[in-house]
Enzyme design. Structure first.
Site, PDB file in Angstrom:
ATOM      1  CE  LYS A 138      -2.950 -14.973  -8.785  1.00 49.36           C
ATOM      2  NZ  LYS A 138      -1.873 -14.557  -7.894  1.00 49.36           N
ATOM      3  CG  ASP A 156       1.504 -15.033  -3.710  1.00 51.64           C
ATOM      4  OD1 ASP A 156       1.820 -14.837  -4.900  1.00 51.64           O
ATOM      5  OD2 ASP A 156       1.476 -14.150  -2.852  1.00 51.64           O
ATOM      6  CB  ALA A 190      -0.924  -0.006   1.212  1.00 48.50           C
ATOM      7  CG  ASP A 234       0.016   0.101  -4.653  1.00 52.55           C
ATOM      8  OD1 ASP A 234       0.966  -0.214  -5.395  1.00 52.55           O
ATOM      9  OD2 ASP A 234      -0.849  -0.709  -4.282  1.00 52.55           O
ATOM     10  CE1 TYR A 279       0.813 -20.655 -14.231  1.00 54.41           C
ATOM     11  CE2 TYR A 279       1.085 -21.599 -12.035  1.00 54.41           C
ATOM     12  CZ  TYR A 279       1.327 -20.590 -12.955  1.00 54.41           C
ATOM     13  OH  TYR A 279       2.092 -19.522 -12.586  1.00 54.41           O
ATOM     14  CD  GLU A 327      -5.272 -23.808 -13.746  1.00 54.99           C
ATOM     15  OE1 GLU A 327      -4.398 -22.957 -13.496  1.00 54.99           O
ATOM     16  OE2 GLU A 327      -5.359 -24.383 -14.841  1.00 54.99           O
ATOM     17  CB  CYS A 377      14.179  11.358  19.501  1.00 53.37           C
ATOM     18  SG  CYS A 377      14.828  10.299  18.195  1.00 53.37           S
ATOM     19  CB  CYS A 400      19.212  11.456  18.813  1.00 51.17           C
ATOM     20  SG  CYS A 400      17.848  12.610  18.637  1.00 51.17           S
ATOM     21  CB  CYS A 412      13.265  13.309  16.421  1.00 53.74           C
ATOM     22  SG  CYS A 412      14.955  13.671  16.870  1.00 53.74           S
ATOM     23  CE  LYS A 433      -4.816 -11.966  -6.254  1.00 51.01           C
ATOM     24  NZ  LYS A 433      -4.223 -10.730  -5.776  1.00 51.01           N
ATOM     25  CB  CYS A 472      18.199  12.457  15.050  1.00 46.19           C
ATOM     26  SG  CYS A 472      17.230  10.965  15.241  1.00 46.19           S
TER      27      CYS A 472
HETATM   28  S1  IVH Z   1      -1.866 -18.339 -15.297  1.00 39.22           S
HETATM   29  C1  IVH Z   1      -1.717 -15.472 -18.726  1.00 39.22           C
HETATM   30  N1  IVH Z   1      -2.432 -19.994 -13.352  1.00 39.22           N
HETATM   31  O1  IVH Z   1      -0.447 -15.616 -10.661  1.00 39.22           O
HETATM   32  C2  IVH Z   1      -1.803 -16.445 -17.580  1.00 39.22           C
HETATM   33  N2  IVH Z   1      -1.113 -18.101 -12.842  1.00 39.22           N
HETATM   34  O2  IVH Z   1      -1.222 -12.867 -11.506  1.00 39.22           O
HETATM   35  C3  IVH Z   1      -0.951 -16.059 -16.438  1.00 39.22           C
HETATM   36  N3  IVH Z   1      -0.408 -17.979 -10.501  1.00 39.22           N
HETATM   37  O3  IVH Z   1       2.427 -14.677 -12.409  1.00 39.22           O
HETATM   38  C4  IVH Z   1      -0.699 -17.042 -15.405  1.00 39.22           C
HETATM   39  N4  IVH Z   1      -1.377 -19.825  -9.851  1.00 39.22           N
HETATM   40  O4  IVH Z   1       2.678 -16.428 -10.604  1.00 39.22           O
HETATM   41  C5  IVH Z   1      -1.815 -18.854 -13.687  1.00 39.22           C
HETATM   42  N5  IVH Z   1      -3.008 -21.570 -11.763  1.00 39.22           N
HETATM   43  C6  IVH Z   1      -2.384 -20.447 -12.095  1.00 39.22           C
HETATM   44  C7  IVH Z   1      -1.645 -19.675 -11.161  1.00 39.22           C
HETATM   45  C8  IVH Z   1      -1.039 -18.500 -11.574  1.00 39.22           C
HETATM   46  C9  IVH Z   1      -0.630 -18.820  -9.480  1.00 39.22           C
HETATM   47  C10 IVH Z   1       0.362 -16.730 -10.406  1.00 39.22           C
HETATM   48  C11 IVH Z   1       1.509 -16.639 -11.378  1.00 39.22           C
HETATM   49  C12 IVH Z   1       1.265 -15.421 -12.200  1.00 39.22           C
HETATM   50  C13 IVH Z   1       0.292 -14.665 -11.367  1.00 39.22           C
HETATM   51  C14 IVH Z   1      -0.629 -13.849 -12.234  1.00 39.22           C
END
Ligand code: IVH
Length: 719
Positions: free
Chosen positions: A133, A135, A49, A52, A258, A131, A440, A443, A458, A346, A464
């Site tokens: 997702k 990370d 955040a 961004d 995948y 599928e 502070c 310091c 401070c 998500k 400091c």
């Molecule tokens: S498909 C164009 N499938 O999510 C298709 N991505 O935000 C792109 N990820 O960089 C990816 N599980 O690291 C796909 N079953 C899944 C995934 C997956 C995790 C991650 C991947 C990608 C990111 C996209």
């Protein structure tokens, strides 16, 4: 992890060009550092955040000052380039990201868009593969004639890093595909760590880290830094991007395939068919991947996964839905960096409950004091968390979080989570409410929170340690001391190496030439110093004498910008006089204090900052130390009475000062401010959108001044 609080920012439209340029430089440095930390070093240094927010600030300033857009601006790049140390690997087809959905409506809109694009009726069934997702880190695996020839990270999407050697250490990576296979194909998938493996790895790294700290404290030589991973993604990425493949081999990494990149010939007609082909070739495909009967099944699948999530071996942050028919995928193509045929739905933010052990104070680079919660380490959706930001003291008061409380945390995709509430506020024997510090912690200088402000700061300015680097950067910058060659990078280096702590130290760098020459890229030949060292030392020497206004501005006293520095310089003339006056002005009611308050343009808040700075003895010591190295040139005072007996009219709106300030200044210089233009008027200052008075001045052929000319005449100097 360093959490740094940006100083309260002016809206971009209130910045002048020099301020904008300076801020863009700082933003580029900070954002690029954060981006490298995230993508290249796998060690995030700020919450998403915050990144961004800084990124948006950068964009807003650039929108207003398009000429100032820097070549290294973060707005100019996507992702991060391949890290040094790995060869680059260009992907056959780009590796893209996915658009996000957060609610059923988002998914419905995604499906509707597909129908619109393909011209399908509402009756046509859309089948998606769902599928989980994970990370982790996405990888691109190239097979030629069925043999694994190269593996790469995603990098900036087009070019990644060649991590073939490291990938070869993964048990789950097929070296040879089981026939039949196309001549050449790119298989894509995710490398990840399970939660259990992550927790064990986290504990081990923490132990190694602490051991190393202990050895360091006792003065022992310690080897390379030990990184404590913040989450499984971070751990997987860090493990995979090791220059030494043996390290990767020792880490428990897994792989699910995948997706596909380039293929010399088609291998399936549907995505579900492709997943079967992948299994046949010998890849692990997530067994939870499911072909849904129609688009309405997605909400159910999403709910089922949300329920199962906590019990899964690995961390997931949502579900990816991909349109099954590959011919449709091809027709849909991409928009921006994401395919139209897939979406990542998500899960809502993760929460967990733990105990608040302590509230500590962090001092930011600008002197802002930020409270930070230290907690019993807790697993928030697979991520070990022990710190949370509390933003500011009002927030602590609002939540009334006290040491010993049980608190609920939320992690919303950020590295640093937030405390959302105290779970047991009615508990008996609860501790005292938290009280913000008045000194502070870095310091020992007084820490003050001006009325009406949220941030406590401070007052230790120059002394400091937490603020030193920022102060030094400001000190050397273009509009301040303007020391060429002493940019952010070199200051950070000189500071890290302990050569420069205070501004005066800069002028003593010349005593460390042999140290400088020992640094990589700084070294000279046996005969003499390198050009780099020579140039830097010459640039420093050249600034032993600067104008008093630059000198005052360079000290970085809060609220003393270039304009106020100029007013002070003009008023006090010499550094000695200014210094003494400021010391005397510490006493309320003193002549010096009255005199300071009488300077037009110096309001009470500014006077207070000056007095505050000079009330800290160590600031005065640092100043005196600096005055032994630098001799500021006396400022030319604009004689009081320079406009004596002249009449002046202001018309239109002034951009760099208020009408009131301009009139007061004119009067102080002896002029008579009049409201209407006549033959007897000596000067007419014409601001923006001036109307009839400007016209009349022209008719009467009076002396007119632009705002810039007026500034010059009144001794304000350029804006
Ligand atoms: S498909 C164009 N499938 O999510 C298709 N991505 O935000 C792109 N990820 O960089 C990816 N599980 O690291 C796909 N079953 C899944 C995934 C997956 C995790 C991650 C991947 C990608 C990111 C996209």
């Amino acid at each position: 992890m360093a959490e740094k609080t940006p100083s309260p920012a002016l809206p971009p439209e209130e910045l002048n060009e020099t301020e904008a340029a300076r801020e863009l430089e700082a933003l580029a440095a900070r954002l690029n550092e954060a981006s490298r930390a995230y993508h290249v070093n796998d060690a995030p240094i700020m919450p998403d955040a915050e990144y961004d927010a800084l990124y948006r600030r950068n964009q807003a300033i650039e929108a207003r000052f398009p000429d100032l857009v820097r070549p290294d601006s973060p707005s100019r790049k996507v992702g991060e380039e391949a890290a040094a140390g790995f060869a680059k690997a260009r992907h056959g087809t780009p590796m893209l990201s996915l658009d996000n959905a957060f609610a059923p409506e988002d998914f419905a809109e995604f499906a509707a868009r597909i129908r619109r694009f393909l011209g399908l009726s509402a009756e046509e069934v859309l089948r998606f593969v769902a599928e989980p997702k994970i990370d982790g880190l996405s990888v691109n695996l190239t097979y030629e004639k069925g043999r694994f020839v190269r593996g790469a990270t995603r990098g900036d999407g087009t070019v990644g890093e060649d991590i073939t050697e490291n990938l070869l250490t993964l048990d789950q990576l097929p070296r040879e595909l089981k026939a039949p296979f196309p001549e050449r194909i790119e298989v894509r998938g995710e490398v990840f760590m399970t939660k259990a493996d992550f927790l064990a790895f986290h504990a081990e790294q923490t132990r190694l880290f602490e051991e190393r700290e202990l050895r360091r404290e006792t003065g022992e030589k310690v080897g390379e830094a030990v990184r404590i991973p913040v989450n499984p993604r971070n751990a997987a990425a860090g493990s995979l991007r090791q220059l030494d493949a043996k390290v990767t081999a020792s880490r428990p990494l897994r792989l699910f395939a995948y997706a596909q990149g380039t293929s010399s010939s088609p291998v399936a007609e549907t995505h579900s068919g492709y997943l079967d082909v992948l299994r046949g070739w010998g890849f692990q495909v997530n067994p939870l991947s499911t072909l849904l009967d129609d688009e309405n099944a997605s909400a159910d699948f999403q709910a089922r996964m949300a329920e199962r999530r906590a019990g899964l071996e690995y961390d997931i942050d949502g579900v990816v839905y991909k349109l099954d028919r590959l011919d449709w995928q091809t027709r849909l193509g991409f928009v921006g960096r994401a395919p139209r045929w897939a979406i990542a739905w998500k899960f809502p933010a993760e929460r967990a409950v733990t105990k608040l052990l302590d509230i500590q104070i962090q001092v930011g680079r600008t002197g802002a004091l930020t409270p930070r919660a230290i907690m019993q380490p807790v697993n928030v959706g697979g991520v070990m968390v022990q710190h949370a930001t509390l933003h500011n003291e009002d927030e602590v008061a609002r939540r009334d979080a006290r040491v010993g409380d049980t608190v609920e945390l939320q992690r919303a995709g950020d590295v640093i989570p937030q405390i959302i509430r105290v779970v047991d506020p009615e508990r008996e024997g609860r501790g005292e409410p938290w009280v913000p510090p008045t000194v502070c912690p870095e310091c020992g200088s007084p820490a003050v929170r001006p009325e009406g402000e949220v941030v406590r700061r401070c007052t230790g300015g120059l002394i400091c340690p937490a603020q030193q680097v920022e102060r030094l950067i400001h000190f050397a910058s273009r509009n301040a001391m303007d020391i060429e060659g002493l940019g952010i990078e070199n200051i950070v280096l000189l500071h890290e190496e302990g050569l420069v702590k205070t501004p005066a130290d800069i002028f003593r760098v010349k005593d460390h030439v042999s140290t400088l020459r020992g640094w990589k890229g700084w070294g000279g030949s046996a005969k003499g110093e390198s050009k780099k060292v020579q140039n830097l030392l010459a640039a420093i020497e050249a600034r032993r004498s600067v104008s008093l206004e630059r000198f005052i501005f360079a000290l970085g006293i809060r609220r003393i910008g270039e304009q106020n520095a100029r007013l002070l310089a003009r008023h006090y003339h010499t550094a000695e006089a200014w210094r003494q006056a400021m010391l005397d002005a510490r006493i309320i009611g003193s002549e010096a204090r009255e005199d300071l308050g009488g300077i037009i343009g110096i309001g009470p808040a500014i006077a207070q900052e000056l007095v505050g700075f000079f009330s800290e003895t160590r600031n005065v010591e640092a100043l005196d130390d600096l005055l032994r190295e630098v001799s500021p040139e006396p400022a030319e005072a604009v004689a009081e009475g320079a406009l004596s007996g002249k009449s002046i009219v202001f018309t239109g709106s002034l951009e760099t000062m208020t009408r009131q300030e301009a009139e007061a200044r004119a009067e102080a210089l002896g002029a008579k401010v009049v409201k209407s233009v006549s033959k007897k008027t000596d000067f007419v200052v014409i601001g923006a959108d001036a109307g009839s008075k400007a016209k009349k001045a022209a008719e009467l052929e009076l002396k007119t001044l632009t705002e810039a000319e007026w500034r010059e005449l009144a001794g304000f100097g350029p804006a």
